[in-house]
Design an enzyme around this catalytic site. Structure first.
Site, short mmCIF file in Angstrom:
data_model
loop_
_atom_site.label_atom_id
_atom_site.label_comp_id
_atom_site.label_asym_id
_atom_site.label_seq_id
_atom_site.Cartn_x
_atom_site.Cartn_y
_atom_site.Cartn_z
N HIS A 286 -8.37 4.83 -3.02
CA HIS A 286 -8.85 4.06 -4.17
C HIS A 286 -9.49 2.74 -3.74
O HIS A 286 -10.44 2.26 -4.36
CB HIS A 286 -7.66 3.79 -5.09
CG HIS A 286 -8.02 3.20 -6.42
ND1 HIS A 286 -8.88 3.81 -7.31
CD2 HIS A 286 -7.64 2.04 -7.02
CE1 HIS A 286 -9.00 3.05 -8.39
NE2 HIS A 286 -8.27 1.97 -8.24
N ASP A 287 -8.96 2.14 -2.70
CA ASP A 287 -9.48 0.86 -2.23
C ASP A 287 -10.94 0.93 -1.78
O ASP A 287 -11.58 -0.11 -1.63
CB ASP A 287 -8.63 0.34 -1.05
CG ASP A 287 -7.50 -0.55 -1.54
OD1 ASP A 287 -7.39 -0.75 -2.76
OD2 ASP A 287 -6.73 -1.03 -0.69
N ARG B 262 4.02 -4.62 -5.66
CA ARG B 262 2.78 -4.63 -4.91
C ARG B 262 2.79 -3.58 -3.80
O ARG B 262 1.77 -2.94 -3.51
CB ARG B 262 2.56 -6.03 -4.31
CG ARG B 262 1.32 -6.16 -3.48
CD ARG B 262 0.09 -5.82 -4.27
NE ARG B 262 -1.13 -6.23 -3.59
CZ ARG B 262 -2.34 -6.06 -4.07
NH1 ARG B 262 -2.50 -5.49 -5.26
NH2 ARG B 262 -3.39 -6.46 -3.42
N SER C 288 -11.90 0.97 -11.39
CA SER C 288 -10.50 1.15 -11.77
C SER C 288 -10.28 0.65 -13.21
O SER C 288 -11.01 1.06 -14.11
CB SER C 288 -9.63 0.39 -10.75
OG SER C 288 -8.30 0.77 -10.84
N ASP D 225 -9.49 9.31 -3.00
CA ASP D 225 -8.80 8.50 -4.01
C ASP D 225 -7.86 9.40 -4.80
O ASP D 225 -8.30 10.22 -5.59
CB ASP D 225 -9.84 7.85 -4.94
CG ASP D 225 -9.21 6.92 -5.97
OD1 ASP D 225 -7.97 6.89 -6.08
OD2 ASP D 225 -9.98 6.23 -6.67
#
Lengths: 382, 382
Positions: free
Chosen positions: A356-357, A226, A156, A323
């Site tokens: 993405h994680d 968040r 990232s 992602d």
């Protein structure tokens, strides 16, 4: 050769380096003195050829692997990939992981005292660009006696730093590993970051960034920021698998809405509140801005091929199928530019449902491929 | 036959119907009296067989087409599809478009006075489900002398109402047009709605929903909610086409971040602020909850085929290729269930770069297909 057995890194300890001489920043200001906090895993070999730099992402920090104490319940954020026998094998490599300048985990940042005033820097902390982090990491390398990284690795925002390293200090990077990243953000990405910043800045407790002086924090705004981030780091499928449509309690019919919540709601609120208790709002703004402004090829006439022509290292580029924040398409653009620039590059798109994680997780195919590449990286000292 | 020439609907006027008798809501409460504001376009034919109901989406209202005055700069929200010669042809159909109960554009909603207290309902307004809207629309149909709709039509949340109509009043619906919709939301959709609600509710000016009594509005929270919605209604490509990475002003190098903004940032802030000046926060919460709780098949043993077996109408289902909030996959699930239930259904996935918002736009292929279907809808009176 048998596959190495993975073992725990055990207890690790952060250290701090103090840099007295100011750093010339992209914004034109000279900044310093400053501290960088970092951890190292494994041992530096005699010819200092086995050092690997880990660059962290938006909410990351120096504590990438191992535990800080026996009582620690959670290891560092990339413990899945760093450790003895793991893809970034600490039996072979000397791994350096720092908290970036502007961070909120020990390195000098907006929450640190401004020496001119004695009060926290807050909004007066200078804006940073990815290249500023690279330059400050270069100084840390000098201090540690590392003239050349066997690899610079990041996911990232960390992948952006790794690519910038390959262009700023081409002779100092042997391998560059860019995971779930992009040469610049999409308008949608910038829009999500803008929402995060807007949420923080419109919280009355933000106090124009001087919340620490007023002994409060923009907890609601940071929690919202968040929550937005969290959704965009997960795929729709991953959320469906995680929560489905389960109700936490209550029934739909009674209309007592306060007692009925979808699990995803309470999960998001919990995640948001946890984060807002542990992260500095000004750092979050600073880091999202660094993300937004990153544009690998801008100073190369907007030509990524011209940019990568400066690089002298080999590249590994990895993306994940679901992602959507840093989609495989963004990684393929990197790969295409590298090929056109005649740079050695390996590319893999990993099938993964986690969005993405996924780059943080112990997914077998991802780790096998990552490990196989790292076994080709030189500097083995054993 | 030549393609009809599109003309402007001209000036239209909203009307209000008052309903004295309470409505039994899904939550178990009886609610009323209440008002519904609506507009009609075209003329009802002698046998009342040409009536079409338009159901609005999250932030929609009764003003779907035409202008309210000569000075009006913008027509109604679906002017692209409703009017003389348009897909929903007002030369043929009598079109009814209302503001739903709980709305904030004239129908009774959280901003209306609670007759028991004389103060605005605010958070005490009962929670509503999609079926409550359908039941209230049925009463409006009775009032207007419409025993059977030639078509019930809606996009997004409006499509959910159209589907619910087909199950609640199967004998009253001849055609059901479901655009960019779903049988229920995904966890990701619910998560985005949760963020929107959280943004509103954590704004100190929300005052637990009693902001009108305190003569303030949670403008920041509502703006944030709208910004989140706005991003998710656009595709990444649409945003890229709209903004790219253009800077509004300033340069990256000088670090004067306040003077440098991406266009997407100022656009989002403008959109958010516009919205928060014109929409009621409690209505936004109420409508997102109705979205979250909608689950077409829940009372049919979670079997969509059993649900649609009740329907007696023909269906047109439309989705848009880049709509990631209500993806084509969700529409295909509707179509699959309809086919399994042996209902007549036409389906089209329109190639469009505009994401979810495409359903509001004058895209040629979309309108051609929509018009062709509507020409098959009976009740032509000319």
């Amino acid at each position: 050769m048998e596959a190495p057995t993975e073992r725990s890194l055990g207890i690790v300890e952060p250290r701090t380096e103090h840099f007295e001489e100011p750093l010339r920043l992209a914004c034109g200001r000279d900044f310093g003195p400053y501290d960088l906090v970092y951890e190292t895993y494994g041992a530096l070999n005699d010819d200092c050829s086995n050092a690997v730099l880990i660059c962290h992402a938006l909410s990351g920090h120096h504590h990438a692997a191992g535990y800080h104490s026996e009582a620690d319940r959670k290891p560092g954020w990339w413990n899945a990939c760093i450790g003895p026998g793991k893809p970034i094998d600490t039996d072979r490599f000397f791994v350096v992981s720092l908290n970036n300048l502007g961070g909120c985990h020990g390195s000098t940042g907006p929450a640190s005292p401004n020496p001119d005033t004695g009060r926290p820097w807050g909004p007066d902390f200078p804006p940073l660009r990815v290249r500023d982090w690279v330059h400050s990491q270069k100084r840390l390398a000098d201090r540690l006696g590392i003239a050349r990284w066997a690899a610079v690795i990041g996911g990232s925002l960390g992948g952006m730093q790794a690519m910038r390293w390959a262009l700023e200090y081409p002779d100092m990077v042997e391998h560059c590993v860019v995971i779930a990243s992009a040469m610049k953000l999409s308008a949608q990405n910038i829009a999500f970051n803008e929402i995060a910043r807007h949420a923080i800045q419109s919280d009355p407790d933000f106090s124009e960034g001087r919340y620490l002086e007023r002994e409060c924090v923009p907890a609601q705004g940071l929690a919202l920021a968040r929550m937005v981030g969290h959704i965009t780091y997960l795929s729709d499928d991953a959320m469906a698998n995680k929560f489905g449509r389960d109700l936490r309690s209550g029934t739909l019919e009674r209309g007592d809405e306060e007692s009925v919540e979808f699990q995803v709601q309470s999960y998001l609120r919990y995640q948001g509140n946890q984060f807002s208790g542990s992260f500095d709002a000004n750092t979050y703004i600073l880091m999202t801005r660094a993300l937004d402004y990153f544009d690998l090829a801008r100073e190369y006439g907007d030509d990524p091929v011209a940019a990568f022509a400066r690089a002298k290292c080999s590249f590994l580029v990895i993306s994940f199928s679901t992602d959507w924040r840093f989609s495989p398409q963004r990684s393929r653009e990197i790969v295409d530019a590298l090929i056109a620039a005649d740079r050695p590059v390996s590319y893999a798109e990993i099938e993964a449902s986690e969005g993405h994680d996924a780059f943080l997780l112990a997914l077998p195919r991802y780790r096998d491929l990552f490990r196989a590449y790292m076994q080709r990286v030189g500097g083995g000292s054993q």
